[in-house]
Design a protein around this motif. Structure first.
Motif, PDB file in Angstrom:
ATOM      1  N   TYR A 126      33.376  58.660  68.983  1.00 39.37           N
ATOM      2  CA  TYR A 126      31.967  58.892  68.620  1.00 39.37           C
ATOM      3  C   TYR A 126      31.165  57.657  68.680  1.00 39.37           C
ATOM      4  CZ  TYR A 126      34.106  63.320  66.868  1.00 39.37           C
ATOM      5  OH  TYR A 126      34.694  64.574  66.507  1.00 39.37           O
ATOM      6  N   THR A 143      42.452  61.639  74.545  1.00 38.42           N
ATOM      7  CA  THR A 143      41.671  61.241  73.140  1.00 38.42           C
ATOM      8  C   THR A 143      40.280  61.075  73.274  1.00 38.42           C
ATOM      9  OG1 THR A 143      42.118  58.814  73.930  1.00 38.42           O
ATOM     10  CG2 THR A 143      43.678  59.968  72.383  1.00 38.42           C
ATOM     11  N   ARG A 144      39.816  61.205  74.423  1.00 38.82           N
ATOM     12  CA  ARG A 144      38.321  61.124  74.596  1.00 38.82           C
ATOM     13  C   ARG A 144      37.285  61.896  73.718  1.00 38.82           C
ATOM     14  NH1 ARG A 144      37.845  62.255  79.720  1.00 38.82           N
ATOM     15  NH2 ARG A 144      37.705  60.281  80.846  1.00 38.82           N
ATOM     16  N   GLY A 145      37.790  62.872  73.169  1.00 39.40           N
ATOM     17  CA  GLY A 145      36.904  63.859  72.470  1.00 39.40           C
ATOM     18  C   GLY A 145      36.789  63.428  71.010  1.00 39.40           C
ATOM     19  N   TYR A 188      40.921  54.437  73.054  1.00 40.44           N
ATOM     20  CA  TYR A 188      41.971  55.662  73.480  1.00 40.44           C
ATOM     21  C   TYR A 188      43.350  55.241  73.124  1.00 40.44           C
ATOM     22  CZ  TYR A 188      37.594  56.404  76.452  1.00 40.44           C
ATOM     23  OH  TYR A 188      36.511  56.532  76.791  1.00 40.44           O
TER      24      TYR A 188
END
Length: 241
Positions: free
Chosen positions: A35, A30-32, A150
């Motif tokens: 923002y 989920t990091r991507g 996350y």
């Protein structure tokens, strides 16, 4: 006795490794989608602001609450979202997370008409499921702390809600050990809730979709159509003092 101790140690070690693997997998997956700049975060009609108390357990102002509210107001004023769904616990008259979020957002210039309150967001799973099932969202921007994003994004994806995450850009990514430990265990619980226990929200209730149609579209359909699809009635426009 020695055999029992060895078995116990082995089980504890296996559980610890499994928990470590779950945390690494969830964060990596989920990091991507997280923002921390308004320029990069995708546009969404509605942002889901996840609830927390405005005060810490010691009675001091909660920086986590302040940063979530600042991030929500920032996205709204930047035109990245048009509505805010604030979701949190409401167990008593003395503790009401959505009401406190509403008050704080109004002080930052977010208009009443842009805020919808969800009083049954008892935990992250409940808030995410209700955003889709009750308030009719198919896509949203989740607003919370990075360490919490996350798990929130994981739950959103696994329950059919497309989402990106936004965090206050000036937030310190380091959290107290107590907070980090609780989140570490909560990620494991989230996996169990989704894949093993099939845990439902504590309260679902009837659908109350947020009306995100532009005013011009509403005018086109005329006054007879207005009101047939409503935001959360009454609760979203109570003039809290």
């Amino acid at each position: 006795m020695i055999g029992f101790v060895k078995t116990l140690i082995s089980l504890v070690g296996t559980a610890a490794l499994a928990a470590l693997a779950i945390n690494a997998w969830m964060v990596g997956a989920t990091r991507g989608a997280v923002y921390d700049t308004t320029q990069r975060v995708p546009v969404a009609d509605v942002a889901l602001v996840l609830g927390t108390s405005p005060y810490t357990h010691t009675g001091r102002p909660n920086l986590l609450f302040e940063n979530r509210i600042n991030a929500a107001a920032q996205l709204f004023h930047a035109g990245k979202v048009r509505y805010l769904l604030v979701s949190g616990a409401n167990p008593s008259r003395a503790y009401n997370e959505p009401q406190k979020m509403y008050q704080a957002l109004r002080k930052l210039g977010v208009p009443d008409a842009a805020i919808t309150l969800d009083f049954a967001g008892f935990r992250t799973l409940d808030s995410v499921v209700r955003a889709r099932a009750v308030f009719g969202l198919s896509h949203t921007t989740l607003i919370t702390q990075r360490y919490h994003e996350y798990r929130a994004l994981f739950l959103a994806e696994r329950t059919g809600l497309s989402a990106a995450g936004y965090t206050w850009p000036d937030e310190d990514r380091r959290q107290p050990l107590r907070t980090e430990t609780r989140e570490y265990l909560a990620r494991v619980k989230a996996v169990l809730d989704v894949f093993v226990l099939d845990t439902p929200p504590r309260f679902l209730g009837p659908a109350r979709p947020i009306d995100t149609r532009a005013p011009a579209v509403l005018d086109y359909y005329g006054s007879a159509w207005r009101g047939q699809v409503k935001r959360l009635p009454a609760a979203a426009s109570i003039p809290f003092s």
